[in-house]
Design an enzyme around this catalytic site. Sequence first.
Site, PDB file in Angstrom:
ATOM      1  N   HIS A 139       0.863  -1.339   0.010  1.00 33.69           N
ATOM      2  CA  HIS A 139      -0.066  -0.019  -0.101  1.00 33.69           C
ATOM      3  C   HIS A 139       0.941   1.167  -0.015  1.00 33.69           C
ATOM      4  CE1 HIS A 139      -2.986   2.879   1.791  1.00 33.69           C
ATOM      5  NE2 HIS A 139      -3.935   2.129   1.292  1.00 33.69           N
ATOM      6  N   GLN A 146      -4.515  -4.706   7.024  1.00 34.46           N
ATOM      7  CA  GLN A 146      -5.301  -5.992   6.754  1.00 34.46           C
ATOM      8  C   GLN A 146      -4.991  -7.125   7.319  1.00 34.46           C
ATOM      9  OE1 GLN A 146      -7.707  -5.046   4.718  1.00 34.46           O
ATOM     10  NE2 GLN A 146      -7.139  -3.260   4.031  1.00 34.46           N
ATOM     11  N   LYS A 197     -10.888  -0.395  10.356  1.00 38.70           N
ATOM     12  CA  LYS A 197     -10.822  -1.591   9.550  1.00 38.70           C
ATOM     13  C   LYS A 197     -11.168  -2.907  10.428  1.00 38.70           C
ATOM     14  CE  LYS A 197      -7.480  -0.155   6.141  1.00 38.70           C
ATOM     15  NZ  LYS A 197      -8.034   0.507   4.824  1.00 38.70           N
ATOM     16  N   ASP A 209       3.146  -3.689   7.918  1.00 40.90           N
ATOM     17  CA  ASP A 209       1.720  -3.191   7.936  1.00 40.90           C
ATOM     18  C   ASP A 209       0.739  -3.997   8.171  1.00 40.90           C
ATOM     19  OD1 ASP A 209      -0.591  -1.713   6.857  1.00 40.90           O
ATOM     20  OD2 ASP A 209       0.284  -1.257   4.894  1.00 40.90           O
ATOM     21  N   CYS A 221      -4.871   2.279  -3.880  1.00 39.78           N
ATOM     22  CA  CYS A 221      -3.575   2.593  -2.998  1.00 39.78           C
ATOM     23  C   CYS A 221      -2.462   1.686  -3.400  1.00 39.78           C
ATOM     24  CB  CYS A 221      -3.703   3.065  -1.731  1.00 39.78           C
ATOM     25  SG  CYS A 221      -5.159   4.388  -1.352  1.00 39.78           S
TER      26      CYS A 221
END
Length: 389
Positions: A104, A184, A207, A181, A347
Amino acid sequence: GDKPLVYLDNAATTQKPRQVIEAISSYYEQDNANVHRGIYELSRRSTRDFEAARERVARWIGAPDATEVIWTRGTTEALNLVASSWGMEFLKEGDEILLTEQDHHSNLVPWQLVARRTGAVLRYVSIDEEGRLELESLDALLTARTRVVAISHVSNALGTVNPVKEIVERAHAVGAIAVVDGAQGAPHLTVDVVDQGCDFYAFSSHKLCGPTGVGVLWGRRELLEAMPPYQGGGEMILEVEKEGSTWAALPHKFEAGTPNVAGAVGTAAALDYLEALGRDAILAHERDLSAYCIERLSELPGVRIFGPAEVMDRSGVVPFNLEWAHPHDVATILDTEGVAIRAGHHCAQLVMKRYCVSATNRASFYVYNTRDEVDRMIDALRVVQGIFG
Ligand code: PMP
């Protein structure tokens, strides 16, 4: 519209359960005050809720110590904090930063900025046809000059679940730090930062059924202690003199200004909600929907599905394109049918470039989605087919 909404853009943000909304309004109705300052009861209550939420987050990701949990505005700010504070302090000309084509923009651009300012060099792990990181290339890419490896736990544009533990081990073997990251990851998989071995892990509350504007950076204590503050202001100092200041202890050193207390409270409520559903059950449900969605999409002509063929290697993200309709047209027509999916580059423009597409459609699932909703999306895609097919 008049059609009941089918919301399939959960990788962008999730809907909020009543428990979360009530926790936030109850905080504002009953406990609102600034934190860490007041000597009165209300501020003590607010501080207690805020710090309890930090403990809640620590348990969610297996962090050994809640003082290693830093509240941020979200994943983006968390990753900028690491790149800016750690990167500007420790990177120098010729050092290498290893990123991936899968990532991302929020895990790429902060490192590009710091590379420009320090003279560090960017390298990229490529991705294969199925959206998996090409780990064979790691042998050549990881060198004695590699100082940082930044990857995502799960790709938002492909749904690929990465073998983070293995990559972290290999990063550490050359003396690099590993930044994950988890935007997700944390909402969908069980996360144990100790077992994973990473040095930093970032995610956003919105999220995982929590509010917007709040997120988390977890970092290893030794690293956080060696890093300079990211922003200056109230809350983050120990002593201020005319010529300089000293810093508060962790985590406050990285939390300048009045924090998003209600956001922290809402995050804790979201984690309680998800924990009650069971993390394994959440992932199994998402994978069931992904498998069903892929199966039903395959009934359509000219469909291309991105990401690993093996559903156990992906989460609840199903990106796809139709040979006969542009993603933006697809999503626009689906919208008129009451079905919300995403179309665009997500993104992750390097992913789009890798597959020579300008955009993809993306359906992404969460706890409240159903197979019936997948059927509604397929019905709506038949409408698109009637127009373009
Ligand atoms: N990384 C990934 C993999 C994401 O999916 C997202 C959100 N689309 C982000 C980072 C950025 O998260 P936020 O916008 O909440 O900061």
